[in-house]
Design an enzyme around this catalytic site. Structure first.
Site, PDB file in Angstrom:
ATOM      1  N   ASP A  34       0.924  -1.216  -0.179  1.00 36.28           N
ATOM      2  CA  ASP A  34       0.066  -0.077  -0.195  1.00 36.28           C
ATOM      3  C   ASP A  34       0.720   1.136  -0.075  1.00 36.28           C
ATOM      4  O   ASP A  34       1.968   1.349   0.222  1.00 36.28           O
ATOM      5  CB  ASP A  34      -0.955  -0.045   1.032  1.00 36.28           C
ATOM      6  CG  ASP A  34      -2.312  -0.606   1.018  1.00 36.28           C
ATOM      7  OD1 ASP A  34      -2.445  -1.057  -0.240  1.00 36.28           O
ATOM      8  OD2 ASP A  34      -2.946  -0.731   1.838  1.00 36.28           O
ATOM      9  N   LYS A  59      -3.437   3.539  -3.529  1.00 32.65           N
ATOM     10  CA  LYS A  59      -4.565   4.278  -4.118  1.00 32.65           C
ATOM     11  C   LYS A  59      -4.421   5.702  -3.571  1.00 32.65           C
ATOM     12  O   LYS A  59      -4.530   5.736  -2.065  1.00 32.65           O
ATOM     13  CB  LYS A  59      -5.794   3.505  -3.866  1.00 32.65           C
ATOM     14  CG  LYS A  59      -6.006   2.231  -4.246  1.00 32.65           C
ATOM     15  CD  LYS A  59      -7.402   1.795  -4.620  1.00 32.65           C
ATOM     16  CE  LYS A  59      -8.188   1.642  -3.302  1.00 32.65           C
ATOM     17  NZ  LYS A  59      -7.539   0.735  -2.454  1.00 32.65           N
ATOM     18  N   MET A 178      -7.494   9.940   7.981  1.00 37.02           N
ATOM     19  CA  MET A 178      -7.490  10.133   6.433  1.00 37.02           C
ATOM     20  C   MET A 178      -8.574  11.450   6.243  1.00 37.02           C
ATOM     21  O   MET A 178      -9.247  11.272   5.353  1.00 37.02           O
ATOM     22  CB  MET A 178      -8.092   8.909   5.901  1.00 37.02           C
ATOM     23  CG  MET A 178      -7.158   7.699   5.933  1.00 37.02           C
ATOM     24  SD  MET A 178      -7.907   6.251   5.210  1.00 37.02           S
ATOM     25  CE  MET A 178      -9.228   5.900   6.274  1.00 37.02           C
TER      26      MET A 178
END
Length: 269
Positions: A34, A59, A178
């Protein structure tokens, strides 16, 4: 082998990975990595004799907007993982933080079950725990906070106006994951009822927690918008800690001020 090992890489400091995770990483043949994984983990725990294949599957909105950067959908990540597992490879899925907290592990587990591929999940240090430890901010403390909540704003519309008021009034410590692109949004909603703001609650924005580039910014809720305006941009990953226990940072911080480090991204981009 027909098995996938999900490994929690921790929040940034490569030494926070578990011994069990290191064992599987050294045995692996294919590693799907990741974006928020310290590159030092792969350097430090790689077996030089191994012909390991490392595939970066991070991503991010930056990758999505910039066509020159690799952006893989979750569907494509699943396909790559399943392909190598069906080939009998020793597959490791390396995720930042702890794999069970905001890591989108469900989509991948569903695919593995569909193809009858076994798996193992290795826990690790999630970002909130790492940030709390490396800033001297206890997430719970007798007389200050008896519980803690981890919150993500992946879909802000799911949080009702009354929920924002409750966030402000609770004695729980709140950790927002996030959400660095949504700072103004968060603070606008927290201070929309200024009469309810506790003066003994502080906000801490922790940037790149547990890494040499860690920086901590603290502010009252009244002044948090000024802090955002002054700093302009915070590096990803950053998280927000809100609560009375943030007051302990100035007293119990044990890591040195990292302001002399250049402001750069420590993670895989």
């Amino acid at each position: 082998m027909r098995k996938v090992i999900f490994i929690s890489a921790g929040p940034g400091d490569p030494d926070l990975i578990t011994l069990k995770a290191v064992y599987h990483l050294r045995q692996s043949e294919v590693v799907l990595v990741d974006r928020l994984v310290s590159p030092e983990i792969l350097k430090k725990y790689s077996n030089s004799k191994s012909k390991r294949k490392i595939i970066y599957v991070g991503k991010s909105s930056t990758c999505r907007k910039n066509k020159s950067l690799l952006y893989l959908t979750q569907k494509r990540i699943n396909e790559i993982m399943i392909y190598h597992a069906l080939q009998g490879k020793y597959v490791v899925r390396l995720k930042g933080g702890d794999v069970s907290i905001f890591s989108n592990i469900m989509d991948e587990l569903i695919e593995l079950k569909k193809y009858h591929i076994s798996y193992e999940i290795i826990p690790g240090v999630t970002a909130a725990i790492g940030a709390a430890a490396y800033t001297g901010i206890p997430l719970t403390a007798r007389g200050y906070a008896s519980s803690v909540r981890f919150i993500t704003l992946h879909n802000p519309n799911l949080i009702h106006k009354n929920q924002w008021i409750e966030f402000l009034e609770t004695s729980d410590t709140l950790v927002f994951y996030m959400c660095i692109q949504k700072l103004n949004y968060i603070f606008d909603r927290l201070i929309m009822n200024k009469k309810n703001i506790y003066t003994d609650k502080l906000v801490a924005i922790v940037e790149q927690a547990t890494t040499p580039m860690q920086k901590v910014y603290t502010s009252s809720l009244y002044n948090c918008k000024e802090l955002i305006k002054k700093e302009k941009k915070f590096l990803s990953p950053s998280l927000i800690i809100l609560g009375k226990t943030v007051n302990f940072h100035s007293k119990f911080k044990w890591t040195s001020d990292s302001s002399f480090f250049p402001k750069k991204n420590y993670f895989v981009s």
